[in-house]
Structures are given as structure tokens and as C-alpha cells.
Scaffold this motif. Sequence first.
Motif, mmCIF file in Angstrom:
data_model
loop_
_atom_site.group_PDB
_atom_site.id
_atom_site.type_symbol
_atom_site.label_atom_id
_atom_site.label_comp_id
_atom_site.label_asym_id
_atom_site.label_seq_id
_atom_site.Cartn_x
_atom_site.Cartn_y
_atom_site.Cartn_z
ATOM 1 N N LEU A 1 37.235 38.151 33.437
ATOM 2 C CA LEU A 1 37.973 36.907 33.216
ATOM 3 C C LEU A 1 37.142 35.929 32.390
ATOM 4 C CD1 LEU A 1 40.407 35.059 33.805
ATOM 5 C CD2 LEU A 1 39.224 34.347 35.912
ATOM 6 N N TRP A 2 35.855 35.826 32.689
ATOM 7 C CA TRP A 2 34.987 34.925 31.936
ATOM 8 C C TRP A 2 34.866 35.373 30.479
ATOM 9 C CZ3 TRP A 2 33.456 30.211 32.921
ATOM 10 C CH2 TRP A 2 32.428 29.656 32.150
ATOM 11 N N GLU A 3 34.733 36.669 30.274
ATOM 12 C CA GLU A 3 34.664 37.188 28.906
ATOM 13 C C GLU A 3 35.961 36.886 28.160
ATOM 14 O OE1 GLU A 3 32.847 39.317 25.660
ATOM 15 O OE2 GLU A 3 32.016 38.554 27.554
ATOM 16 N N ALA A 4 37.074 36.975 28.873
ATOM 17 C CA ALA A 4 38.364 36.683 28.242
ATOM 18 C C ALA A 4 38.439 35.226 27.812
ATOM 19 C CB ALA A 4 39.496 37.018 29.216
ATOM 20 N N GLN A 5 37.912 34.338 28.647
ATOM 21 C CA GLN A 5 37.902 32.923 28.267
ATOM 22 C C GLN A 5 37.032 32.695 27.047
ATOM 23 O OE1 GLN A 5 37.626 29.433 31.112
ATOM 24 N NE2 GLN A 5 35.517 29.442 30.322
ATOM 25 N N GLN A 6 35.857 33.357 26.994
ATOM 26 C CA GLN A 6 34.963 33.184 25.859
ATOM 27 C C GLN A 6 35.607 33.669 24.557
ATOM 28 O OE1 GLN A 6 31.855 31.605 26.368
ATOM 29 N NE2 GLN A 6 32.994 31.293 28.273
ATOM 30 N N ARG A 7 36.502 34.637 24.675
ATOM 31 C CA ARG A 7 37.162 35.184 23.485
ATOM 32 C C ARG A 7 38.467 34.458 23.149
ATOM 33 N NH1 ARG A 7 35.897 40.617 21.896
ATOM 34 N NH2 ARG A 7 33.959 41.322 22.878
ATOM 35 N N GLY A 8 38.809 33.452 23.931
ATOM 36 C CA GLY A 8 40.011 32.675 23.652
ATOM 37 C C GLY A 8 41.303 33.344 24.064
ATOM 38 N N LEU A 9 41.229 34.339 24.933
ATOM 39 C CA LEU A 9 42.431 35.051 25.329
ATOM 40 C C LEU A 9 43.339 34.221 26.228
ATOM 41 C CD1 LEU A 9 41.019 38.626 26.045
ATOM 42 C CD2 LEU A 9 42.077 37.768 23.958
ATOM 43 N N LEU A 10 42.762 33.191 26.841
ATOM 44 C CA LEU A 10 43.554 32.368 27.747
ATOM 45 C C LEU A 10 44.103 31.119 27.059
ATOM 46 C CD1 LEU A 10 41.214 32.571 30.882
ATOM 47 C CD2 LEU A 10 43.005 34.156 30.151
ATOM 48 N N ASP A 11 43.843 30.981 25.770
ATOM 49 C CA ASP A 11 44.269 29.777 25.060
ATOM 50 C C ASP A 11 45.786 29.669 24.948
ATOM 51 O OD1 ASP A 11 41.622 29.248 24.798
ATOM 52 O OD2 ASP A 11 41.489 29.730 22.653
ATOM 53 N N ASP A 12 46.487 30.809 25.119
ATOM 54 C CA ASP A 12 47.942 30.759 25.002
ATOM 55 C C ASP A 12 48.616 30.355 26.300
ATOM 56 O OD1 ASP A 12 47.409 32.956 26.516
ATOM 57 O OD2 ASP A 12 48.607 34.365 25.344
ATOM 58 N N GLY A 13 47.797 29.947 27.280
ATOM 59 C CA GLY A 13 48.363 29.526 28.556
ATOM 60 C C GLY A 13 48.432 30.608 29.594
ATOM 61 N N SER A 14 47.772 31.742 29.349
ATOM 62 C CA SER A 14 47.777 32.823 30.340
ATOM 63 C C SER A 14 47.159 32.336 31.646
ATOM 64 C CB SER A 14 47.003 34.029 29.811
ATOM 65 O OG SER A 14 47.637 34.556 28.653
ATOM 66 N N ASP A 15 47.737 32.753 32.757
ATOM 67 C CA ASP A 15 47.291 32.334 34.078
ATOM 68 C C ASP A 15 46.049 33.113 34.474
ATOM 69 O OD1 ASP A 15 46.954 31.565 36.680
ATOM 70 O OD2 ASP A 15 48.853 32.374 37.411
ATOM 71 N N PRO A 16 44.898 32.474 34.691
ATOM 72 C CA PRO A 16 43.688 33.197 35.119
ATOM 73 C C PRO A 16 43.917 33.987 36.396
ATOM 74 C CG PRO A 16 43.145 30.973 34.437
ATOM 75 C CD PRO A 16 44.636 31.046 34.480
ATOM 76 N N GLY A 17 44.692 33.423 37.326
ATOM 77 C CA GLY A 17 44.965 34.142 38.561
ATOM 78 C C GLY A 17 45.726 35.426 38.315
ATOM 79 N N GLU A 18 46.656 35.413 37.347
ATOM 80 C CA GLU A 18 47.408 36.612 37.018
ATOM 81 C C GLU A 18 46.489 37.660 36.396
ATOM 82 O OE1 GLU A 18 50.400 39.312 36.765
ATOM 83 O OE2 GLU A 18 50.372 37.395 37.855
ATOM 84 N N VAL A 19 45.527 37.199 35.598
ATOM 85 C CA VAL A 19 44.560 38.130 35.022
ATOM 86 C C VAL A 19 43.760 38.799 36.123
ATOM 87 C CG1 VAL A 19 42.497 38.320 33.577
ATOM 88 C CG2 VAL A 19 44.417 36.895 32.825
ATOM 89 N N LEU A 20 43.313 38.025 37.101
ATOM 90 C CA LEU A 20 42.555 38.602 38.219
ATOM 91 C C LEU A 20 43.402 39.607 38.988
ATOM 92 C CD1 LEU A 20 40.677 35.452 39.571
ATOM 93 C CD2 LEU A 20 39.701 37.391 38.307
ATOM 94 N N ARG A 21 44.675 39.307 39.194
ATOM 95 C CA ARG A 21 45.538 40.241 39.908
ATOM 96 C C ARG A 21 45.766 41.523 39.099
ATOM 97 N NH1 ARG A 21 47.783 35.258 41.453
ATOM 98 N NH2 ARG A 21 49.217 35.218 39.669
ATOM 99 N N THR A 22 45.806 41.368 37.787
ATOM 100 C CA THR A 22 45.962 42.541 36.932
ATOM 101 C C THR A 22 44.799 43.503 37.085
ATOM 102 O OG1 THR A 22 47.259 41.317 35.301
ATOM 103 C CG2 THR A 22 46.154 43.308 34.515
ATOM 104 N N LEU A 23 43.615 42.956 37.310
ATOM 105 C CA LEU A 23 42.401 43.772 37.356
ATOM 106 C C LEU A 23 42.052 44.237 38.764
ATOM 107 C CD1 LEU A 23 40.239 41.532 34.988
ATOM 108 C CD2 LEU A 23 41.569 43.557 34.371
ATOM 109 N N ALA A 24 42.962 44.067 39.706
ATOM 110 C CA ALA A 24 42.586 44.290 41.109
ATOM 111 C C ALA A 24 43.260 45.488 41.753
ATOM 112 C CB ALA A 24 42.913 43.033 41.919
#
Length: 373
Positions: free
Chosen positions: A253-276
Amino acid sequence: MPQTPEPDEDHDLDLDASAPPQPVFHVEQALLGALLLDPHRLHDVNGIIADSFSTAAHTAVFAAISTLPPPHPAEHAKNAAWLDLVLATARQQARGLTASDLHALVQVCPWPRHTPAYARMVEAEHARRSLAAAAEHLVHTVHDASLPHPVESVLTEADALATVVEDIAARFPPRAGVLPRTPAPPPPAAPDYTQAIEEERLLLATATVYPAGIETVPWLLPGDFVVPLHAGLWQCLTALARRQEPVDPVTVLWEAQQRGLLDDGSDPGEVLRTLAEPAASVEHWGERALQRSLLTTAKHTAQRITAYAGDPANTPFQLVVGARRALADIGAVRTRWQHATTPAPPPRPAPTTRAGPPTTTAAPTAHAARATR
């Protein structure tokens, strides 16, 4: 010549047809008219057969002309006996033909001496139709859910399409740099989009829990994913693994933020659930994603070629150049698919050490010692 038409038969030679015919229709009429006027000009016609024509009536007339022996020029100028024979033979395939149809063909031919040029035009249009038919067949194969081995079947059809392209290239050698002017259609969505999303989530979650599995799928690329966010998360995972940094949902998730993947409004919590929610293996889900990518690429390739072939402004030279470039995309994915599905060769056994010759070092040493006493 007999002039009684068959009832209820379509006349695709009728000059008064309601739908305006395509230019090739008039070209075919000119070619057939030239051959009816001067049958010996058939020797000037190369590269076409009866199936090269766009209508059943034109096909039947050319088949009759090309199979019947030509008449003597003097006799042909005095009577219509040979034309009667052509009509009778052609009506075996197209019963609606009449004598007036053949007369119409003769009347619309402007210059019989241009027969080779007309034949070349017919050949070019037939090449366009053949290319479009092969591309359409590839699309149908991609969508055929009943195939037991879809990838193998699609690649076989892709090879058949490539054969058509090379056949056209042999008859119309392409000119360097001449590309089709037709814009390519946008890439299609995956046919099983919902299933693709779920399988990509499983792939990402499994790779997060078992990052060592990332090394087993070097053939998987971000472009194989149908969801852009998933493609970006895969890049995050491969980057962390390459740098040998800790891999878990939080680090990804942190790497995704550094790459700007969350700039489109993606929910960090949804990303965590995707990876779980891992399941199976990275290699399994990676192969599934690659298969989907190959099928989607094949469909897009066929759609591009269909668009090129559907534009009458594109010459056969342009069709060859454009089709070859489109087929190269399938070739690139095919190479990765073969890498993914070809079993690794068994490890080579360690070379055995052969026994050397018996040593003779000790004996001379002892002999030398006795010599010094």
C-alpha cells in the motif's frame, strides 16, 4: 441465345438494382464484358479464379468462360453460338441468368484491352475480402466457449490469418512505410471481465503472502491485467521483490502511494482487502491472466485487421503492412505464453570424475633416496 428467365431468381447482374453496387461490381462487369467480347483475352488474366468475384452470377459467368474452349475469332464475330454456350454453362450455377445479362456485361465494358488492369482490381478486392473473412474467423474462435483448448485454437487461427496476409504480400509486395490510414479500434474489454477482476485480486493477494512466487512468473507483464489499479499493484509487488524489501499488504500500500496509484481516489482500505485473500499459487493465477491477455490481444488484432480491410481506400500494400504489425502483437504474447507453459528442462546431472592414471610419484622418490645413501 435463350432468354427465358427462371422465376423468383435474383438478378445480381441487373444494372437497375435498388442498392447502389460497390465499385468492384462495375470492375467485375467490365472484366467479364471484355472476356465475352474477346475470349482470347483470358490469357491476360492472372491471379484470379471464379471465387475471386463478389457475386454468384459473376462467379458463374467467369467459371463458364474459363472452362469452355474459346471460339474462333472469325466465328465469334459472326454469331452468338459461344455466348449461348457460356449462358447455358453459367446457368448451371446461377439459374437466374438471362441473355440480356450477358449483353449488359458486353455493353458496360469500356475498353477490352484493359482486361489485365480490371483483373488486377478484382484480385485486390478479393484479397481484401479474404483478409476480412480470416480476421472474422479469428474473432469467432476467441468467443467460442466450447473449445477445450482455447489458446491453441486461437493461435491456429492466428497462423491461418498470417498465411492469408503472406499470400497477399506475395501477390502485392508491400511498399516500405505505407501504413493504413484507418484508425485502429480501441482495445476490447476482457470477455469475462468480472471473473478477470476476481482472479487478478487472488493473484495480487497470493503474491503478497508468497512473494517468492513472483520470481516464477517473469513472463507476466502489467499490460496483462484488465484493471489499471491491479496492474499498478503488480508493479509495486515486483519492485519490492526486486529490491528485496519486506512484502506485505502495508508495504505494498505504501509503495502504491509513492507511485501515485491512489491519486485517483482509490480507497486504501479496499487495496488492503484486495491483498488479504490468497489462494492457490502465483504461477496459477499468473498463467490465467496471461491466457486472458493472449485471447484479448488476438481479438484486438483481428478487429484492427477487420477495420483495415473494411476501408476501401486502403491498398493491398497497406493491408499487408498494417496486418503484419497487428499480428506482431500476438507473436509477442505467444512467446511469453510458450515460456509460461513449457515445462522447465530437467537439471543436468553433475559430471562424473573419471579415475586418473595411477600415480608414479612415490616410486621415483624412493629410488632417489636410496641413490643418495
